[in-house]
Design a protein around this motif. Structure first.
Motif, PDB file in Angstrom:
ATOM      1  N   ASN A  77      46.262  72.085  53.369  1.00 21.77           N
ATOM      2  CA  ASN A  77      45.701  73.390  53.017  1.00 21.77           C
ATOM      3  C   ASN A  77      44.177  73.383  53.083  1.00 21.77           C
ATOM      4  O   ASN A  77      43.563  74.274  53.684  1.00 21.77           O
ATOM      5  CB  ASN A  77      46.154  73.793  51.611  1.00 21.77           C
ATOM      6  CG  ASN A  77      47.605  74.218  51.565  1.00 21.77           C
ATOM      7  OD1 ASN A  77      48.165  74.656  52.559  1.00 21.77           O
ATOM      8  ND2 ASN A  77      48.225  74.094  50.410  1.00 21.77           N
ATOM      9  N   SER A  78      43.559  72.390  52.441  1.00 25.32           N
ATOM     10  CA  SER A  78      42.095  72.392  52.354  1.00 25.32           C
ATOM     11  C   SER A  78      41.444  72.130  53.705  1.00 25.32           C
ATOM     12  O   SER A  78      40.465  72.788  54.070  1.00 25.32           O
ATOM     13  CB  SER A  78      41.632  71.368  51.321  1.00 25.32           C
ATOM     14  OG  SER A  78      41.958  70.051  51.718  1.00 25.32           O
ATOM     15  N   LEU A  79      41.976  71.179  54.479  1.00 31.98           N
ATOM     16  CA  LEU A  79      41.375  70.879  55.783  1.00 31.98           C
ATOM     17  C   LEU A  79      41.520  72.052  56.742  1.00 31.98           C
ATOM     18  O   LEU A  79      40.585  72.366  57.498  1.00 31.98           O
ATOM     19  CB  LEU A  79      42.008  69.623  56.378  1.00 31.98           C
ATOM     20  CG  LEU A  79      41.682  68.306  55.674  1.00 31.98           C
ATOM     21  CD1 LEU A  79      42.498  67.164  56.268  1.00 31.98           C
ATOM     22  CD2 LEU A  79      40.192  67.989  55.758  1.00 31.98           C
ATOM     23  N   THR A  80      42.674  72.710  56.718  1.00 30.68           N
ATOM     24  CA  THR A  80      42.877  73.859  57.607  1.00 30.68           C
ATOM     25  C   THR A  80      41.948  75.003  57.224  1.00 30.68           C
ATOM     26  O   THR A  80      41.305  75.620  58.088  1.00 30.68           O
ATOM     27  CB  THR A  80      44.337  74.334  57.554  1.00 30.68           C
ATOM     28  OG1 THR A  80      45.207  73.254  57.891  1.00 30.68           O
ATOM     29  CG2 THR A  80      44.567  75.481  58.519  1.00 30.68           C
ATOM     30  N   ALA A  81      41.871  75.307  55.921  1.00 29.51           N
ATOM     31  CA  ALA A  81      41.009  76.400  55.470  1.00 29.51           C
ATOM     32  C   ALA A  81      39.543  76.121  55.803  1.00 29.51           C
ATOM     33  O   ALA A  81      38.812  77.010  56.267  1.00 29.51           O
ATOM     34  CB  ALA A  81      41.183  76.610  53.967  1.00 29.51           C
ATOM     35  N   ARG A  82      39.097  74.898  55.600  1.00 28.82           N
ATOM     36  CA  ARG A  82      37.693  74.570  55.875  1.00 28.82           C
ATOM     37  C   ARG A  82      37.385  74.577  57.362  1.00 28.82           C
ATOM     38  O   ARG A  82      36.282  74.920  57.767  1.00 28.82           O
ATOM     39  CB  ARG A  82      37.363  73.211  55.263  1.00 28.82           C
ATOM     40  CG  ARG A  82      37.315  73.261  53.756  1.00 28.82           C
ATOM     41  CD  ARG A  82      37.114  71.907  53.152  1.00 28.82           C
ATOM     42  NE  ARG A  82      37.251  71.972  51.706  1.00 28.82           N
ATOM     43  CZ  ARG A  82      37.181  70.935  50.899  1.00 28.82           C
ATOM     44  NH1 ARG A  82      36.966  69.732  51.420  1.00 28.82           N
ATOM     45  NH2 ARG A  82      37.317  71.067  49.604  1.00 28.82           N
ATOM     46  N   ARG A  83      38.368  74.191  58.160  1.00 26.22           N
ATOM     47  CA  ARG A  83      38.156  74.260  59.608  1.00 26.22           C
ATOM     48  C   ARG A  83      37.982  75.701  60.059  1.00 26.22           C
ATOM     49  O   ARG A  83      37.068  76.024  60.819  1.00 26.22           O
ATOM     50  CB  ARG A  83      39.354  73.642  60.320  1.00 26.22           C
ATOM     51  CG  ARG A  83      39.190  73.582  61.843  1.00 26.22           C
ATOM     52  CD  ARG A  83      40.519  73.291  62.502  1.00 26.22           C
ATOM     53  NE  ARG A  83      41.433  74.425  62.376  1.00 26.22           N
ATOM     54  CZ  ARG A  83      42.751  74.309  62.241  1.00 26.22           C
ATOM     55  NH1 ARG A  83      43.319  73.128  62.179  1.00 26.22           N
ATOM     56  NH2 ARG A  83      43.503  75.393  62.152  1.00 26.22           N
ATOM     57  N   GLU A  84      38.856  76.591  59.575  1.00 23.71           N
ATOM     58  CA  GLU A  84      38.789  77.995  59.983  1.00 23.71           C
ATOM     59  C   GLU A  84      37.545  78.687  59.448  1.00 23.71           C
ATOM     60  O   GLU A  84      37.069  79.651  60.049  1.00 23.71           O
ATOM     61  CB  GLU A  84      40.054  78.731  59.518  1.00 23.71           C
ATOM     62  CG  GLU A  84      41.341  78.215  60.136  1.00 23.71           C
ATOM     63  CD  GLU A  84      41.297  78.265  61.656  1.00 23.71           C
ATOM     64  OE1 GLU A  84      41.078  79.363  62.215  1.00 23.71           O
ATOM     65  OE2 GLU A  84      41.463  77.208  62.297  1.00 23.71           O
ATOM     66  N   GLU A  85      37.014  78.221  58.338  1.00 25.79           N
ATOM     67  CA  GLU A  85      35.789  78.801  57.767  1.00 25.79           C
ATOM     68  C   GLU A  85      34.536  78.127  58.290  1.00 25.79           C
ATOM     69  O   GLU A  85      33.427  78.391  57.807  1.00 25.79           O
ATOM     70  CB  GLU A  85      35.846  78.690  56.242  1.00 25.79           C
ATOM     71  CG  GLU A  85      36.944  79.530  55.617  1.00 25.79           C
ATOM     72  CD  GLU A  85      37.188  79.173  54.160  1.00 25.79           C
ATOM     73  OE1 GLU A  85      36.482  78.275  53.643  1.00 25.79           O
ATOM     74  OE2 GLU A  85      38.060  79.802  53.531  1.00 25.79           O
ATOM     75  N   LEU A  86      34.685  77.229  59.275  1.00 24.17           N
ATOM     76  CA  LEU A  86      33.590  76.506  59.923  1.00 24.17           C
ATOM     77  C   LEU A  86      32.884  75.513  59.002  1.00 24.17           C
ATOM     78  O   LEU A  86      31.800  75.009  59.333  1.00 24.17           O
ATOM     79  CB  LEU A  86      32.555  77.489  60.500  1.00 24.17           C
ATOM     80  CG  LEU A  86      33.083  78.479  61.552  1.00 24.17           C
ATOM     81  CD1 LEU A  86      31.962  79.396  62.012  1.00 24.17           C
ATOM     82  CD2 LEU A  86      33.678  77.744  62.739  1.00 24.17           C
ATOM     83  N   VAL A  87      33.496  75.235  57.839  1.00 24.67           N
ATOM     84  CA  VAL A  87      32.883  74.272  56.929  1.00 24.67           C
ATOM     85  C   VAL A  87      32.899  72.873  57.530  1.00 24.67           C
ATOM     86  O   VAL A  87      31.900  72.141  57.469  1.00 24.67           O
ATOM     87  CB  VAL A  87      33.621  74.285  55.571  1.00 24.67           C
ATOM     88  CG1 VAL A  87      33.093  73.171  54.660  1.00 24.67           C
ATOM     89  CG2 VAL A  87      33.460  75.636  54.890  1.00 24.67           C
ATOM     90  N   LEU A  88      34.013  72.479  58.140  1.00 23.11           N
ATOM     91  CA  LEU A  88      34.099  71.153  58.741  1.00 23.11           C
ATOM     92  C   LEU A  88      33.088  70.993  59.875  1.00 23.11           C
ATOM     93  O   LEU A  88      32.470  69.933  60.023  1.00 23.11           O
ATOM     94  CB  LEU A  88      35.510  70.897  59.269  1.00 23.11           C
ATOM     95  CG  LEU A  88      36.622  70.711  58.230  1.00 23.11           C
ATOM     96  CD1 LEU A  88      37.950  70.453  58.922  1.00 23.11           C
ATOM     97  CD2 LEU A  88      36.304  69.574  57.274  1.00 23.11           C
ATOM     98  N   LYS A  89      32.911  72.041  60.656  1.00 22.88           N
ATOM     99  CA  LYS A  89      31.949  71.985  61.759  1.00 22.88           C
ATOM    100  C   LYS A  89      30.537  71.783  61.230  1.00 22.88           C
ATOM    101  O   LYS A  89      29.762  70.979  61.776  1.00 22.88           O
ATOM    102  CB  LYS A  89      32.042  73.265  62.579  1.00 22.88           C
ATOM    103  CG  LYS A  89      31.132  73.271  63.800  1.00 22.88           C
ATOM    104  CD  LYS A  89      31.310  74.557  64.599  1.00 22.88           C
ATOM    105  CE  LYS A  89      30.399  74.553  65.827  1.00 22.88           C
ATOM    106  NZ  LYS A  89      30.569  75.809  66.623  1.00 22.88           N
ATOM    107  N   ARG A  90      30.201  72.498  60.143  1.00 22.57           N
ATOM    108  CA  ARG A  90      28.855  72.354  59.572  1.00 22.57           C
ATOM    109  C   ARG A  90      28.669  70.974  58.954  1.00 22.57           C
ATOM    110  O   ARG A  90      27.608  70.363  59.077  1.00 22.57           O
ATOM    111  CB  ARG A  90      28.613  73.440  58.525  1.00 22.57           C
ATOM    112  CG  ARG A  90      28.477  74.838  59.110  1.00 22.57           C
ATOM    113  CD  ARG A  90      27.863  75.791  58.115  1.00 22.57           C
ATOM    114  NE  ARG A  90      28.714  75.978  56.947  1.00 22.57           N
ATOM    115  CZ  ARG A  90      29.659  76.910  56.853  1.00 22.57           C
ATOM    116  NH1 ARG A  90      29.885  77.732  57.878  1.00 22.57           N
ATOM    117  NH2 ARG A  90      30.389  77.033  55.765  1.00 22.57           N
TER     118      ARG A  90
END
Length: 265
Positions: A77-90
């Motif tokens: 849940n957390s990794l998918t949500a952060r990826r879609e919100e561009l958090v992982l990219k940042r």
């Protein structure tokens, strides 16, 4: 190296803060496994399983359920949500390395898992009067289990289109964990190919090690006889071998499937 460790710890603290601020996640991750454990114990009666009271047998297998929810479901849940919100990219483009970002998530999941196991231990102590016989063995099983299911969650998040679909993509793995692992039944209850598949599931060695280490008895083979501290470690070697094999497999899957940026199409 030291900087990556500090970043991982900081990200783990942030993960834990977000979990405790989200009522839905808090229920799914913390309360649902314990509720399921209570329901399992209500169906056991006064029987014994592998030489242990049925209720105690089930409760010492509950870390397998906790691994599914606190680690696997939580991280998908957390990794998918952060990826879609561009958090992982940042994050990847900032100071933390890719390894530190993933390690931070895994460290937070490990803290959640261990916290729930402590609560479970308090429950067992109050209801069954038992204390864990081999805590270091339980800790090592916890670390390896979180490594396996953290990497599996990273791989699964790469296959998940968005956060809304995460609840669906985790279901096959959760069902296998709940039906195929010996949480509420003896390890030899399934025979033939089903028994072989059950024994090779990544959650099964976690359950066997945790149960045997807590009770100080042989729940690797199902005999239930008392084991010395050395026998507890040597008996766990095949289970550790399965977990290490799964670490290698899930690491390859995560490297192949994990995404840092939103899926398109």
């Amino acid at each position: 190296m030291r900087t990556d460790v500090l970043h991982a710890v900081r990200l783990a603290k942030l993960d834990l803060t977000l979990v405790f601020r989200n009522t839905t996640v808090l229920f799914t991750v913390l309360l649902l496994p314990l509720l399921m454990a209570w329901l399992f114990t209500q169906t056991q009666g006064e029987a014994t399983i592998e030489g242990a009271p049925a209720g105690l047998f089930v409760l010492t297998g509950v870390p397998g359920l906790i691994m599914g929810f606190a680690v696997f479901v939580n991280l998908v849940n957390s990794l998918t949500a952060r990826r879609e919100e561009l958090v992982l990219k940042r994050l990847r483009g900032g100071q933390p390395s890719a390894a530190a970002v993933l390690a931070g998530s895994a460290l937070g999941a490990l803290a959640l898992f261990l916290g729930q196991v402590v609560l479970l231990g308090v429950w067992i102590r109050r209801t069954e009067g038992a204390l864990p016989a081999n805590v270091p063995l339980m800790l090592l099983a916890a670390v390896l289990g979180v490594a396996v299911f953290g990497l599996l969650a990273a791989a699964c998040s790469g296959l998940t289109p968005n956060a809304e679909m995460a609840q669906i993509t985790v279901l096959p793995v959760l069902l296998l964990m709940m039906i195929g692992s010996p949480v509420a039944f003896p390890s030899n209850a399934l025979s033939g190919p089903l028994g072989t598949i059950s024994g090779l599931l990544p959650v099964t060695p976690v359950v066997k090690i945790m149960r045997s280490a807590f009770l100080g008895a042989d729940h690797y083979t199902g005999s239930g006889r008392a084991l010395s501290a050395l026998e507890q470690w040597t008996g766990a070697l095949p289970s550790f071998g399965i977990l290490i094999g799964w670490v290698a497999v899930t690491a390859l899957l995560a490297k192949w499937l994990f995404r840092w940026e939103p899926r398109h199409g």
